[in-house]
Scaffold this motif. Structure first.
Motif, PDB file in Angstrom:
ATOM      1  N   GLU A  29       0.839  -1.208   0.000  1.00 15.04           N
ATOM      2  CA  GLU A  29       0.000   0.000   0.000  1.00 15.04           C
ATOM      3  C   GLU A  29       0.874   1.259   0.000  1.00 15.04           C
ATOM      4  N   ALA A  30       1.914   1.245   0.857  1.00 13.67           N
ATOM      5  CA  ALA A  30       2.792   2.419   0.951  1.00 13.67           C
ATOM      6  C   ALA A  30       3.583   2.602  -0.341  1.00 13.67           C
ATOM      7  N   ALA A  31       4.039   1.518  -0.929  1.00 12.21           N
ATOM      8  CA  ALA A  31       4.877   1.597  -2.132  1.00 12.21           C
ATOM      9  C   ALA A  31       4.053   1.989  -3.353  1.00 12.21           C
ATOM     10  N   GLY A  32       2.763   1.702  -3.313  1.00 11.66           N
ATOM     11  CA  GLY A  32       1.906   2.001  -4.475  1.00 11.66           C
ATOM     12  C   GLY A  32       1.908   0.823  -5.435  1.00 11.66           C
ATOM     13  N   PRO A  33       1.017   0.885  -6.426  1.00  8.35           N
ATOM     14  CA  PRO A  33       0.800  -0.291  -7.267  1.00  8.35           C
ATOM     15  C   PRO A  33       1.922  -0.583  -8.261  1.00  8.35           C
ATOM     16  N   THR A  34       2.738   0.426  -8.598  1.00  9.09           N
ATOM     17  CA  THR A  34       3.699   0.193  -9.689  1.00  9.09           C
ATOM     18  C   THR A  34       5.140  -0.012  -9.223  1.00  9.09           C
ATOM     19  N   ASP A  35       5.505   0.487  -8.041  1.00  7.68           N
ATOM     20  CA  ASP A  35       6.872   0.252  -7.558  1.00  7.68           C
ATOM     21  C   ASP A  35       7.085  -1.237  -7.317  1.00  7.68           C
ATOM     22  N   GLN A  36       8.350  -1.647  -7.399  1.00  6.07           N
ATOM     23  CA  GLN A  36       8.650  -3.036  -7.041  1.00  6.07           C
ATOM     24  C   GLN A  36       8.945  -3.133  -5.549  1.00  6.07           C
ATOM     25  N   VAL A  37       8.509  -4.226  -4.942  1.00  3.60           N
ATOM     26  CA  VAL A  37       8.858  -4.487  -3.545  1.00  3.60           C
ATOM     27  C   VAL A  37       9.542  -5.857  -3.488  1.00  3.60           C
ATOM     28  N   LEU A  38      10.756  -5.860  -2.926  1.00  2.00           N
ATOM     29  CA  LEU A  38      11.520  -7.109  -2.816  1.00  2.00           C
ATOM     30  C   LEU A  38      11.647  -7.468  -1.343  1.00  2.00           C
ATOM     31  N   GLU A  39      11.471  -8.740  -1.043  1.00  2.00           N
ATOM     32  CA  GLU A  39      11.579  -9.182   0.358  1.00  2.00           C
ATOM     33  C   GLU A  39      12.991  -9.737   0.575  1.00  2.00           C
ATOM     34  N   PHE A  40      13.707  -9.121   1.536  1.00  2.00           N
ATOM     35  CA  PHE A  40      15.121  -9.443   1.796  1.00  2.00           C
ATOM     36  C   PHE A  40      15.322  -9.980   3.214  1.00  2.00           C
ATOM     37  N   GLY A  41      14.334 -10.592   3.836  1.00  2.00           N
ATOM     38  CA  GLY A  41      14.377 -10.776   5.290  1.00  2.00           C
ATOM     39  C   GLY A  41      15.020 -12.024   5.860  1.00  2.00           C
ATOM     40  N   LEU A  42      15.369 -12.987   5.012  1.00  2.00           N
ATOM     41  CA  LEU A  42      15.750 -14.309   5.547  1.00  2.00           C
ATOM     42  C   LEU A  42      16.752 -14.242   6.699  1.00  2.00           C
ATOM     43  N   ARG A  43      17.782 -13.416   6.563  1.00  2.00           N
ATOM     44  CA  ARG A  43      18.837 -13.380   7.589  1.00  2.00           C
ATOM     45  C   ARG A  43      18.333 -12.891   8.940  1.00  2.00           C
ATOM     46  N   ARG A  44      17.231 -12.219   8.960  1.00  2.00           N
ATOM     47  CA  ARG A  44      16.695 -11.685  10.220  1.00  2.00           C
ATOM     48  C   ARG A  44      15.457 -12.445  10.683  1.00  2.00           C
ATOM     49  N   ALA A  45      15.105 -13.515   9.960  1.00  2.00           N
ATOM     50  CA  ALA A  45      13.849 -14.217  10.259  1.00  2.00           C
ATOM     51  C   ALA A  45      13.986 -15.067  11.519  1.00  2.00           C
ATOM     52  N   GLN A  46      12.847 -15.508  12.032  1.00  2.00           N
ATOM     53  CA  GLN A  46      12.820 -16.359  13.235  1.00  2.00           C
ATOM     54  C   GLN A  46      13.095 -17.803  12.799  1.00  2.00           C
ATOM     55  N   GLY A  47      14.328 -18.055  12.432  1.00  2.00           N
ATOM     56  CA  GLY A  47      14.728 -19.413  12.046  1.00  2.00           C
ATOM     57  C   GLY A  47      14.407 -19.715  10.590  1.00  2.00           C
ATOM     58  N   PHE A  48      14.841 -20.908  10.153  1.00  2.00           N
ATOM     59  CA  PHE A  48      14.668 -21.289   8.740  1.00  2.00           C
ATOM     60  C   PHE A  48      13.185 -21.328   8.351  1.00  2.00           C
ATOM     61  N   ASP A  49      12.373 -21.994   9.193  1.00  2.00           N
ATOM     62  CA  ASP A  49      10.966 -22.144   8.827  1.00  2.00           C
ATOM     63  C   ASP A  49      10.245 -20.798   8.889  1.00  2.00           C
ATOM     64  N   GLY A  50      10.659 -19.952   9.869  1.00  2.00           N
ATOM     65  CA  GLY A  50      10.103 -18.597   9.938  1.00  2.00           C
ATOM     66  C   GLY A  50      10.417 -17.828   8.664  1.00  2.00           C
ATOM     67  N   GLY A  51      11.642 -17.985   8.176  1.00  2.00           N
ATOM     68  CA  GLY A  51      12.039 -17.284   6.956  1.00  2.00           C
ATOM     69  C   GLY A  51      11.294 -17.790   5.742  1.00  2.00           C
ATOM     70  N   LEU A  52      11.178 -19.103   5.658  1.00  2.00           N
ATOM     71  CA  LEU A  52      10.487 -19.701   4.503  1.00  2.00           C
ATOM     72  C   LEU A  52       9.003 -19.303   4.501  1.00  2.00           C
ATOM     73  N   GLY A  53       8.393 -19.421   5.671  1.00  2.00           N
ATOM     74  CA  GLY A  53       6.971 -19.072   5.788  1.00  2.00           C
ATOM     75  C   GLY A  53       6.751 -17.590   5.538  1.00  2.00           C
TER      76      GLY A  53
END
Ligand SMILES: Nc1ncnc2c1ncn2[C@@H]1O[C@H](COP(=O)(O)OP(=O)(O)OP(=O)(O)O)[C@@H](O)[C@H]1O
Ligand SMILES: O=P(O)(O)OC[C@H]1O[C@H](OP(=O)(O)OP(=O)(O)O)[C@H](O)[C@@H]1O
Ligand SMILES: O=C(O)c1cccnc1
Length: 495
Positions: free
Chosen positions: A160-184
């Motif tokens: 919503e904040a980025a708007g409909p045309t900007d790209q949003v990339l998810e970069f979170g794995l290294r900060r996720a709550q474990g492997f399954d948290g990151g995958l989920g």
């Protein structure tokens, strides 16, 4: 021995993903001969997360997979057989373990499709089936749906904040709550509206597009920045995004431009640059001007650095020229709400001679926490553009009156007559007596559904600050029934 499974999707048995008390209750029901009493449970949350006005339902496909694979393996039974009570006697006798060995999933399940916008008190999943089985589903269903819904909602806000045309990339794995948290989290973030993930396992498992740039270490590993950029361009001549802030950001942009010129001479185009520190509004404007002046108006500007929906909104208001948002930590950890408080409550139980339903109620000091009895359906009324106007919870075992009124479950003085005849029912059949009857959409289809759903909400409900409350009410007869049941169950102490 297999490595620990990462996700229900591919594991042979995950039926011990549960709290011990589900199994102790199951044993107790079995001992009482209550195991096959027909029960109805609803899974719902009470309040939308992030102080927002809505949530995006997610996790159903994972839950369906878990239910379809529901069985106790010999390993599971061996472990349960080894558990002992405080006197050293087995917690679960052999005859009960044999019952679990032969247990087949026979519940009927209705659920809201993934990607649908949902509100407090609305059942996302309704389970109807033998009490013991329906009870055993509680923990896993909550684990899957709470986290997926939380992250999908966070992603929808970031979209919503980025708007409909900007790209949003998810970069979170290294900060996720474990492997399954990151995958989920990668799965739910994609469902909620990001375009791609850096998480390669999520790409492989769920078919999410994978994307990325390079790290500071790449630049630091070469004698200087232009050499590093040129080397990366050699490896990925048509897919390079240079991280320009290792030493001096605007000098980095100039270095990127000089390498981009050489790339163009060789028949290639620089995809973008990435900013990862400093004043992202100022630097992106300066970088855009430098790139445009040099003849690279299509080169994208990626930004990362602890971004989230409010910061993205602020950067846009500041005139930032960012068109690609890399969002990690705050997305996959659902900052600033650690969990969605979804619950799973018993709402109806067949009486002992199986002749009628007993509707059940969990009382609470707070009306907000008192459960809703019945076998519920959620009916969403739409305006003539097909946009949601109000939702009605009703008991499917009772006929609906001609004139419909919905009543706020928290404030019975707030009522709305229903005039619209345009509606859809949100809970749809998924399992009939253990057999799956619904073909699940693909993750990309659920993602497209989520985008349409969120867009169909009024902006006043989507805004981040003090959003307007979307009307969700109990159908009048259900409200009366619930009020009477509360009065019946609540101790009436004389003053
Ligand atoms: N114009 C801006 N307005 C509001 N916040 C901004 C702006 N530019 C950057 N930020 C945010 O401010 C926070 C701190 O930025 P800062 O550059 O100090 O980061 P940093 O992590 O200290 O940098 P470095 O990575 O060099 O250590 C980040 O969350 C960043 O996204
Ligand atoms: O900030 P996030 O939203 O979590 O996005 C992912 C972050 O991960 C990377 O750096 P990393 O955090 O490993 O190092 P840094 O913060 O020191 O750059 C990347 O440069 C982003 O800043
Ligand atoms: O590809 C990237 O730029 C990336 C990947 C993970 C974390 N931060 C950045």
């Amino acid at each position: 021995m297999n490595p620990a499974p990462l996700s229900g999707l591919y594991a042979p048995s995950l039926s011990l993903v549960t709290d011990l008390y589900q199994l102790t209750m199951a044993y107790g029901y079995w001992q009482q001969g209550m195991q096959d009493r027909e029960a109805v449970f609803h899974l719902y949350f009470r309040k939308a997360p992030f102080q927002g006005g809505y949530a995006v339902a997610a996790g159903l496909a994972l839950a369906v997979d878990w239910m379809e694979n529901f069985h106790f393996s010999e390993d599971d039974l061996g472990y349960l057989g080894s558990l002992q009570g405080s006197k050293g006697t087995p917690m679960f006798p052999a005859a009960f373990l044999q019952f679990l060995r032969e247990l087949k999933f026979t519940c009927s399940v209705e659920a809201v499709a993934e990607g649908t916008v949902v509100f407090g008190n609305e059942p996302l999943i309704r389970v109807q089936g033998p009490l013991l089985q329906a009870q055993l589903l509680e923990t896993a269903l909550l684990t899957l749906v709470n986290f997926q819904t939380l992250i999908a909602t966070k992603a929808a806000r970031i979209r919503e904040a980025a708007g409909p045309t900007d790209q949003v990339l998810e970069f979170g794995l290294r900060r996720a709550q474990g492997f399954d948290g990151g995958l989920g989290a990668s799965r739910a973030a994609y469902l909620g509206g990001v375009d791609a993930t850096s998480n390669v396992l999520a790409g492989q498992r769920y078919g999410i597009p994978v994307k990325g740039t390079h790290a500071h270490s790449w630049v630091m590993a070469f004698e200087d920045e232009p050499t590093a950029f040129a080397a990366y361009a050699k490896a990925f001549p048509d897919d390079s995004v240079f991280l320009v802030d290792t030493y001096d950001t605007l000098e980095g942009v100039r270095h990127a431009i000089s390498v981009a010129r050489q790339m163009r001479a060789d028949g290639h185009e620089l995809g973008g640059i990435r900013l990862d520190s400093g004043d992202l509004a100022y630097l992106s404007r300066e970088a855009r001007a430098l790139l445009d002046e040099a003849g690279f108006p299509k080169t994208r500007i990626v930004a990362s650095n602890d971004l989230e929906e409010n910061l993205i909104t602020s950067l846009k208001l500041q005139g930032a020229r960012i068109d690609t948002w890399g969002v990690g930590t705050q997305l996959v950890t659902a900052f600033n709400q650690a969990a969605l408080g979804g619950v799973y409550k018993l709402a109806a139980l067949r009486n002992a001679d199986n002749s009628a339903w007993d509707f059940t109620l969990k009382l609470s000091e707070q009306l907000a926490k008192t459960s809703i009895p019945g076998i519920l359906q959620v009916r969403r009324y739409l305006n003539d553009k097909g946009h949601p106007r109000a939702d009605m919870l009703y008991n499917t075992t009772e006929p609906l009156p001609e004139q419909l009124t919905i009543i706020d479950p928290l404030d019975p003085t707030r009522r709305r007559p229903i005039r619209s005849t345009n509606f859809r029912e949100l809970l749809e059949p998924v399992f009939r007596q253990g057999r799956r009857i619904l073909d699940l959409p693909t993750l990309a289809e659920s993602r497209a559904h989520a985008q349409r759903e969120v867009q169909s909400l009024d902006p006043s409900i989507r805004r981040f600050l003090n959003p307007h409350t979307y009307p969700v009410g109990l159908e009048e007869n259900l409200n009366t029934f619930r009020t009477n049941l509360i009065l019946e169950k609540r101790p009436q102490r004389p003053a």
